[in-house]
Design a protein around this motif. Structure first.
Motif, mmCIF file in Angstrom:
data_model
loop_
_atom_site.group_PDB
_atom_site.id
_atom_site.type_symbol
_atom_site.label_atom_id
_atom_site.label_comp_id
_atom_site.label_asym_id
_atom_site.label_seq_id
_atom_site.Cartn_x
_atom_site.Cartn_y
_atom_site.Cartn_z
ATOM 1 N N ASP A 2 0.822 -1.190 0.000
ATOM 2 C CA ASP A 2 0.000 0.000 0.000
ATOM 3 C C ASP A 2 0.865 1.251 0.000
ATOM 4 O O ASP A 2 2.041 1.225 0.357
ATOM 5 N N ALA A 3 0.244 2.351 -0.443
ATOM 6 C CA ALA A 3 0.884 3.662 -0.431
ATOM 7 C C ALA A 3 0.265 4.484 0.677
ATOM 8 O O ALA A 3 -0.960 4.588 0.764
ATOM 9 N N HIS A 4 1.110 5.079 1.520
ATOM 10 C CA HIS A 4 0.656 5.949 2.594
ATOM 11 C C HIS A 4 0.799 7.389 2.108
ATOM 12 O O HIS A 4 1.911 7.882 1.909
ATOM 13 N N LEU A 5 -0.340 8.050 1.917
ATOM 14 C CA LEU A 5 -0.392 9.349 1.258
ATOM 15 C C LEU A 5 -1.128 10.368 2.125
ATOM 16 O O LEU A 5 -1.975 10.008 2.944
ATOM 17 N N SER A 6 -0.862 11.649 1.879
ATOM 18 C CA SER A 6 -1.618 12.704 2.547
ATOM 19 C C SER A 6 -2.996 12.872 1.932
ATOM 20 O O SER A 6 -3.946 13.250 2.612
ATOM 21 N N ASP A 7 -3.123 12.600 0.633
ATOM 22 C CA ASP A 7 -4.359 12.864 -0.098
ATOM 23 C C ASP A 7 -4.708 11.636 -0.946
ATOM 24 O O ASP A 7 -4.119 11.422 -2.008
ATOM 25 N N VAL A 8 -5.645 10.829 -0.459
ATOM 26 C CA VAL A 8 -6.023 9.605 -1.173
ATOM 27 C C VAL A 8 -6.690 9.932 -2.503
ATOM 28 O O VAL A 8 -6.454 9.257 -3.510
ATOM 29 N N ALA A 9 -7.522 10.972 -2.543
ATOM 30 C CA ALA A 9 -8.197 11.337 -3.796
ATOM 31 C C ALA A 9 -7.180 11.698 -4.875
ATOM 32 O O ALA A 9 -7.320 11.303 -6.044
ATOM 33 N N SER A 64 4.662 0.719 0.923
ATOM 34 C CA SER A 64 5.081 -0.303 1.882
ATOM 35 C C SER A 64 4.962 -1.694 1.271
ATOM 36 O O SER A 64 3.985 -2.002 0.583
ATOM 37 N N VAL A 65 5.955 -2.525 1.551
ATOM 38 C CA VAL A 65 5.984 -3.917 1.102
ATOM 39 C C VAL A 65 5.475 -4.806 2.226
ATOM 40 O O VAL A 65 5.887 -4.667 3.383
ATOM 41 N N TYR A 66 4.575 -5.740 1.883
ATOM 42 C CA TYR A 66 4.050 -6.712 2.845
ATOM 43 C C TYR A 66 4.531 -8.110 2.455
ATOM 44 O O TYR A 66 4.443 -8.495 1.291
ATOM 45 N N PHE A 67 5.010 -8.865 3.439
ATOM 46 C CA PHE A 67 5.370 -10.259 3.231
ATOM 47 C C PHE A 67 4.283 -11.157 3.810
ATOM 48 O O PHE A 67 3.883 -10.993 4.968
ATOM 49 N N HIS A 68 3.832 -12.090 2.999
ATOM 50 C CA HIS A 68 2.790 -13.032 3.422
ATOM 51 C C HIS A 68 3.354 -13.997 4.454
ATOM 52 O O HIS A 68 4.495 -14.475 4.344
ATOM 53 N N THR A 69 2.539 -14.299 5.461
ATOM 54 C CA THR A 69 2.917 -15.285 6.466
ATOM 55 C C THR A 69 1.666 -15.971 6.993
ATOM 56 O O THR A 69 0.626 -15.323 7.148
ATOM 57 N N PRO A 70 1.733 -17.263 7.290
ATOM 58 C CA PRO A 70 0.588 -17.927 7.908
ATOM 59 C C PRO A 70 0.466 -17.630 9.405
ATOM 60 O O PRO A 70 -0.563 -17.928 10.011
ATOM 61 N N ASP A 71 1.531 -17.052 10.014
ATOM 62 C CA ASP A 71 1.521 -16.814 11.458
ATOM 63 C C ASP A 71 2.351 -15.566 11.742
ATOM 64 O O ASP A 71 3.572 -15.638 11.907
ATOM 65 N N ALA A 72 1.700 -14.395 11.777
ATOM 66 C CA ALA A 72 2.421 -13.138 11.957
ATOM 67 C C ALA A 72 3.109 -13.065 13.320
ATOM 68 O O ALA A 72 4.213 -12.524 13.437
ATOM 69 N N ALA A 73 2.476 -13.601 14.358
ATOM 70 C CA ALA A 73 3.067 -13.542 15.698
ATOM 71 C C ALA A 73 4.361 -14.349 15.759
ATOM 72 O O ALA A 73 5.367 -13.896 16.318
ATOM 73 N N ALA A 74 4.346 -15.548 15.177
ATOM 74 C CA ALA A 74 5.551 -16.380 15.189
ATOM 75 C C ALA A 74 6.659 -15.739 14.368
ATOM 76 O O ALA A 74 7.839 -15.752 14.760
ATOM 77 N N LEU A 75 6.306 -15.162 13.218
ATOM 78 C CA LEU A 75 7.323 -14.530 12.382
ATOM 79 C C LEU A 75 7.888 -13.288 13.072
ATOM 80 O O LEU A 75 9.092 -13.004 12.971
ATOM 81 N N LEU A 182 12.187 -0.892 -2.409
ATOM 82 C CA LEU A 182 11.663 -0.128 -3.532
ATOM 83 C C LEU A 182 10.741 -1.031 -4.345
ATOM 84 O O LEU A 182 11.181 -2.022 -4.941
ATOM 85 N N VAL A 183 9.445 -0.685 -4.364
ATOM 86 C CA VAL A 183 8.448 -1.441 -5.111
ATOM 87 C C VAL A 183 8.587 -1.138 -6.599
ATOM 88 O O VAL A 183 8.748 0.017 -6.999
ATOM 89 N N HIS A 184 8.522 -2.186 -7.443
ATOM 90 C CA HIS A 184 8.598 -2.041 -8.893
ATOM 91 C C HIS A 184 7.262 -2.434 -9.523
ATOM 92 O O HIS A 184 6.708 -3.496 -9.200
ATOM 93 N N PHE A 185 6.788 -1.590 -10.441
ATOM 94 C CA PHE A 185 5.600 -1.891 -11.230
ATOM 95 C C PHE A 185 6.021 -2.149 -12.678
ATOM 96 O O PHE A 185 6.842 -1.416 -13.234
ATOM 97 N N LEU A 186 5.436 -3.167 -13.266
ATOM 98 C CA LEU A 186 5.763 -3.512 -14.644
ATOM 99 C C LEU A 186 5.096 -2.542 -15.609
ATOM 100 O O LEU A 186 3.918 -2.192 -15.443
ATOM 101 N N VAL A 187 5.848 -2.116 -16.626
ATOM 102 C CA VAL A 187 5.310 -1.271 -17.697
ATOM 103 C C VAL A 187 5.786 -1.821 -19.038
ATOM 104 O O VAL A 187 6.837 -2.463 -19.124
#
Length: 232
Positions: A2-9, A64-75, A182-187
């Protein structure tokens, strides 16, 4: 992701034009807030990202980059054991899942996602979607050790096909730049995408350069959130 922004619109206008994303109105869920505070981004109806309004103006404007996990507390415990920090302990986000915010031993910040109602990406590795994240760090060997312990099979297992690389900060950025993801988007055409970024009020931070995984340019949106464009 996700992107953390001042202005979502404003974020909707920028990314909708750049990548062809559409945006959902928020469901009636108290954990998420009104429409000016967040939005799901979709491409052809599938979720590709989210835009979130910053709750504190002192917070950075970032992807922000998120890593998938089946157990966030353990990780989270393994992150601490490996020398990292848990900035925000695991906590539920409505019925969507459980998240946490962490930093590696070098200070690069990332998030965890333990899915419930929201599994994550619906599309990736297509134009206008996530395709790669690069960790720019001061010590690539230490990063290999830390993340290799956390995500060994995904990064180094026999069937691994990671979307994650490591590089020294100084290979692209000034040496004083803090370690970061650094998140990369394909173009399909990086030069055309750079023209669109400029037209929409964004900036080119690093002109196109070649990497082992494709041609990359680093840009920021019209609010200052940096990301990369990748042409393969």
């Amino acid at each position: 992701m996700d992107a953390h922004l001042s202005d979502v619109a404003a974020g909707k206008r920028f990314y909708g034009e750049l990548f062809g994303w559409t945006f959902d109105e928020p469901p009636e869920e108290p954990a998420k807030g009104p429409a000016d505070e967040w939005a799901w981004a979709r491409l052809d109806g599938e979720p590709v990202a989210a835009l979130v309004r910053k709750t504190d103006g002192r917070m950075p404007t970032v992807w922000s980059v998120y890593f998938h996990t089946p157990d966030a507390a353990a990780l989270a415990e393994r992150i601490r054991a490996g020398g990292g920090q848990v900035v925000t302990p695991p906590h539920p986000v409505g019925g969507l899942g459980t998240t946490a915010l962490a930093a590696d031993p070098d200070g690069a910040v990332f998030a965890l996602w333990q899915p419930a109602g929201h599994p994550g990406f619906g599309r990736r590795h297509e134009p206008g979607t996530f395709t790669w994240t690069e960790l720019y760090t001061r010590d690539t060997e230490a990063a290999n050790t830390f993340y290799g312990d956390l995500f060994h099979d995904a990064l180094f297992g026999p069937d691994a096909s990671p979307d994650f690389g490591r590089a020294p900060v100084s290979s692209v950025f000034p040496a004083q730049m803090p370690p970061h993801f650094l998140v990369h988007f394909l173009v399909g055409d990086v030069e055309a995408a750079l023209g669109a970024v400029a037209r929409l009020g964004g900036r080119v931070r690093v002109p196109p350069f070649e990497t082992s995984y494709g041609g990359v340019a680093v840009v920021s949106d019209d609010q200052g959130a940096s990301f990369a464009l990748l042409q393969r």
